[in-house]
Enzyme design. Structure first.
Site, PDB file in Angstrom:
ATOM      1  N   HIS A 237       7.576   0.423   7.501  1.00 19.30           N
ATOM      2  CA  HIS A 237       7.171   1.623   6.621  1.00 19.30           C
ATOM      3  C   HIS A 237       8.123   2.216   5.563  1.00 19.30           C
ATOM      4  CE1 HIS A 237       2.957   3.421   7.142  1.00 19.30           C
ATOM      5  NE2 HIS A 237       3.468   4.457   6.247  1.00 19.30           N
TER       6      HIS A 237
ATOM      7  N   TYR B  98      -6.154   2.607   8.297  1.00 15.91           N
ATOM      8  CA  TYR B  98      -5.674   3.233   9.553  1.00 15.91           C
ATOM      9  C   TYR B  98      -6.956   3.344  10.450  1.00 15.91           C
ATOM     10  CZ  TYR B  98      -1.301   4.699   7.218  1.00 15.91           C
ATOM     11  OH  TYR B  98      -0.153   4.947   6.680  1.00 15.91           O
TER      12      TYR B  98
ATOM     13  N   GLY C 108       6.650  -1.403  -2.845  1.00 12.81           N
ATOM     14  CA  GLY C 108       6.179  -0.157  -2.766  1.00 12.81           C
ATOM     15  C   GLY C 108       6.532   0.967  -3.828  1.00 12.81           C
TER      16      GLY C 108
ATOM     17  N   THR D 250      -2.465  -1.106   9.602  1.00 12.77           N
ATOM     18  CA  THR D 250      -1.245  -0.499   9.700  1.00 12.77           C
ATOM     19  C   THR D 250      -1.005  -0.192  11.003  1.00 12.77           C
ATOM     20  OG1 THR D 250      -0.890   0.288   7.383  1.00 12.77           O
ATOM     21  CG2 THR D 250       0.543   1.260   9.155  1.00 12.77           C
TER      22      THR D 250
ATOM     23  N   PRO E 178       0.949  -1.210   0.121  1.00 11.69           N
ATOM     24  CA  PRO E 178      -0.073  -0.053  -0.003  1.00 11.69           C
ATOM     25  C   PRO E 178       0.755   1.481  -0.041  1.00 11.69           C
ATOM     26  CG  PRO E 178       0.057  -1.136   2.314  1.00 11.69           C
ATOM     27  CD  PRO E 178       0.729  -1.980   1.221  1.00 11.69           C
ATOM     28  N   THR E 179       0.626   2.044  -0.991  1.00 10.24           N
ATOM     29  CA  THR E 179       1.468   3.418  -1.168  1.00 10.24           C
ATOM     30  C   THR E 179       0.389   4.462  -1.585  1.00 10.24           C
ATOM     31  OG1 THR E 179       2.150   2.799  -3.352  1.00 10.24           O
ATOM     32  CG2 THR E 179       3.819   2.466  -1.723  1.00 10.24           C
TER      33      THR E 179
ATOM     34  N   ASP F  51       7.542  -6.366   3.331  1.00 13.13           N
ATOM     35  CA  ASP F  51       7.793  -5.443   2.305  1.00 13.13           C
ATOM     36  C   ASP F  51       9.316  -4.628   2.813  1.00 13.13           C
ATOM     37  OD1 ASP F  51       7.132  -3.265   4.174  1.00 13.13           O
ATOM     38  OD2 ASP F  51       5.212  -2.982   3.444  1.00 13.13           O
ATOM     39  N   GLY F  52       9.811  -3.799   2.023  1.00 13.26           N
ATOM     40  CA  GLY F  52      10.919  -3.015   2.258  1.00 13.26           C
ATOM     41  C   GLY F  52      12.211  -3.366   1.616  1.00 13.26           C
ATOM     42  N   GLY F  53      12.869  -2.696   0.509  1.00 10.01           N
ATOM     43  CA  GLY F  53      14.106  -2.916   0.209  1.00 10.01           C
ATOM     44  C   GLY F  53      13.966  -3.913  -0.991  1.00 10.01           C
TER      45      GLY F  53
ATOM     46  N   ARG G 101      14.267  -5.101  -4.750  1.00 13.36           N
ATOM     47  CA  ARG G 101      14.626  -4.608  -5.964  1.00 13.36           C
ATOM     48  C   ARG G 101      15.112  -5.341  -6.888  1.00 13.36           C
ATOM     49  NH1 ARG G 101      12.729  -1.462  -3.299  1.00 13.36           N
ATOM     50  NH2 ARG G 101      13.383   0.828  -2.547  1.00 13.36           N
TER      51      ARG G 101
ATOM     52  N   GLN H 290      -5.784  -1.641   2.869  1.00  6.37           N
ATOM     53  CA  GLN H 290      -4.817  -1.150   4.094  1.00  6.37           C
ATOM     54  C   GLN H 290      -5.655   0.040   4.811  1.00  6.37           C
ATOM     55  OE1 GLN H 290      -3.407   2.304   3.894  1.00  6.37           O
ATOM     56  NE2 GLN H 290      -3.002   1.915   5.960  1.00  6.37           N
TER      57      GLN H 290
ATOM     58  N   SER I 195      -3.989   1.346  -0.647  1.00  2.00           N
ATOM     59  CA  SER I 195      -3.998   2.253   0.388  1.00  2.00           C
ATOM     60  C   SER I 195      -5.273   3.066   0.892  1.00  2.00           C
ATOM     61  CB  SER I 195      -2.734   3.335   0.265  1.00  2.00           C
ATOM     62  OG  SER I 195      -2.601   4.195   1.139  1.00  2.00           O
TER      63      SER I 195
END
Length: 372
Positions: free
Chosen positions: A267, A145, A321, A171, A92-93, A298-300, A302, A143, A121
């Site tokens: 995040h 909040y 993301g 989240t 989710p972005t 998630d995160g990093g 590539r 996602q 998102s």
């Protein structure tokens, strides 16, 4: 998979192939406005965690097995019982319309075409209804909040459940928004023609005050706690997945509270600076959960070998993301499809070169931690 780049001196135009995700990143940086690029790229404070999310993969080495007959390979897996084409989905972005005029509608079509999971998102610039209409057969989670005005959160939960979203992703790492220096310097605001579409007219009382990321400031509820997981379960029959867990203690609490999944996430390094890279936090969480619920990350991510490393360490699926946003900036739906296709091709190749014919054969024996 190419872009036209012009040589300014001679006026000649040459085709530049889009070979890897970094090519999309460079294109996006060149073509988005500075404030938009800075918003997507931002990490909190000194960006240590944001950068470590990437560097951590380079510290992990693979132990390939050979002579395993990899003439046929299968990248398919399942998440929450649903088959997807490979273990990469879209994280989710926010604010996809900043990158491409069709925004989240284009992202939804791309993920539907590739047959993977798109986590929509809360901060979308297209409504949940528009997203479903654009890609009616897509597999989607939503996602969420939790707001001080709980009615807003309740209403959106009921909307997405009725629309056929298949899970809620809560989240939990944003009781307050992290300090993103460039957003402060740029006085980042959504342009007037864009809105957080899911809440149009929802924040009437506070609308006159200061705005933060498209909604009135101080609307997120910092009192959110584990009891709110029970509150959410009372509202919906959808599976609940908690996004933002980085420790074994919280992973155990998540299982005890009856959630159906965990996304190991910091995040994108945009909240607490100085926490662990997600790939470094993954093992202790997988070891604690012991297969009782699914664990994602998630995160990093590539490259396809990043995906392979995460799956080998126990992630059922990973989510991207920023690279999705770079794909949008390049060519909308087609750009997101290309980003996913490159990752799929790289993942398939890394699997084969490591001696894995299918996702079930990927395990921790593939991993050797280096002393970088």
């Amino acid at each position: 998979m190419s872009i036209t780049s012009c040589n300014r001196e001679g006026g000649r135009c040459a085709e530049m192939a889009m070979v890897c995700l970094t090519d999309f990143e460079e294109y996006a940086k060149e073509h988005l406005s500075k404030a938009t690029w800075d918003y997507y790229a931002a990490g909190a404070d000194e960006c240590c965690t944001r950068d470590d999310n990437l560097m951590a993969y380079k510290r992990i080495r693979l132990r390939p097995r050979i002579l395993r007959d990899v003439s046929v390979s299968d990248t398919r897996t399942t998440v929450q019982g649903t088959e997807i084409s490979f273990p990469v989905g879209i994280a989710p972005t926010a604010f996809h319309c900043l990158a491409w005029h069709e925004g989240e509608v284009a992202t939804a079509r791309a993920t539907e075409a590739v047959n993977t999971c798109y986590i929509t998102s809360t901060y979308s610039t297209c409504s949940v209804e528009e997203i479903v209409a654009a890609a009616p057969n897509g597999y989607r989670w939503f996602q969420l909040y939790v707001y001080r005005d709980r009615k807003l959160s309740e209403q959106i939960v009921h909307r997405v459940e009725a629309l056929g979203y298949k899970a809620l992703v809560l989240t939990v790492d944003v009781p307050y928004t992290g300090k993103r220096r460039n957003d402060i310097r740029n006085q980042f605001k959504l342009p007037p023609h864009l809105k957080v579409k899911n809440f149009e007219g929802g924040f009437q009382q506070e609308a006159a005050g200061p705005e933060e990321y498209g909604i009135p400031a101080n609307t997120l509820d910092p009192s959110i706690s584990w009891k709110d997981v029970y509150w959410l379960q009372s509202l919906t029959r959808l599976p609940i997945i908690i996004k933002g867990i980085l420790t074994k203690e919280d992973a155990e609490l998540a299982v005890e509270h009856g959630v159906q999944g965990i996304i190991v996430s910091n995040h994108g390094g945009r909240q607490l600076d100085g926490g662990p890279a997600t790939i470094d936090a993954l093992s202790e969480i997988v070891d604690t959960v012991q297969g009782r619920i699914e664990v994602y990350l998630d995160g990093g991510i590539r490259t396809g070998s990043d995906v392979l490393k995460a799956v080998a360490l126990g992630a059922k699926c990973v989510f991207i993301g920023r690279p999705a946003v770079w794909g949008l900036a390049y060519k909308g739906e087609e750009g997101v499809r290309e980003v996913l296709q490159i990752l799929n091709d790289e993942f398939r190749l890394s699997m084969a070169l490591s001696g894995c014919r299918n996702v079930a054969e990927i395990n921790r024996n593939l991993i050797q931690f280096s002393k970088l």
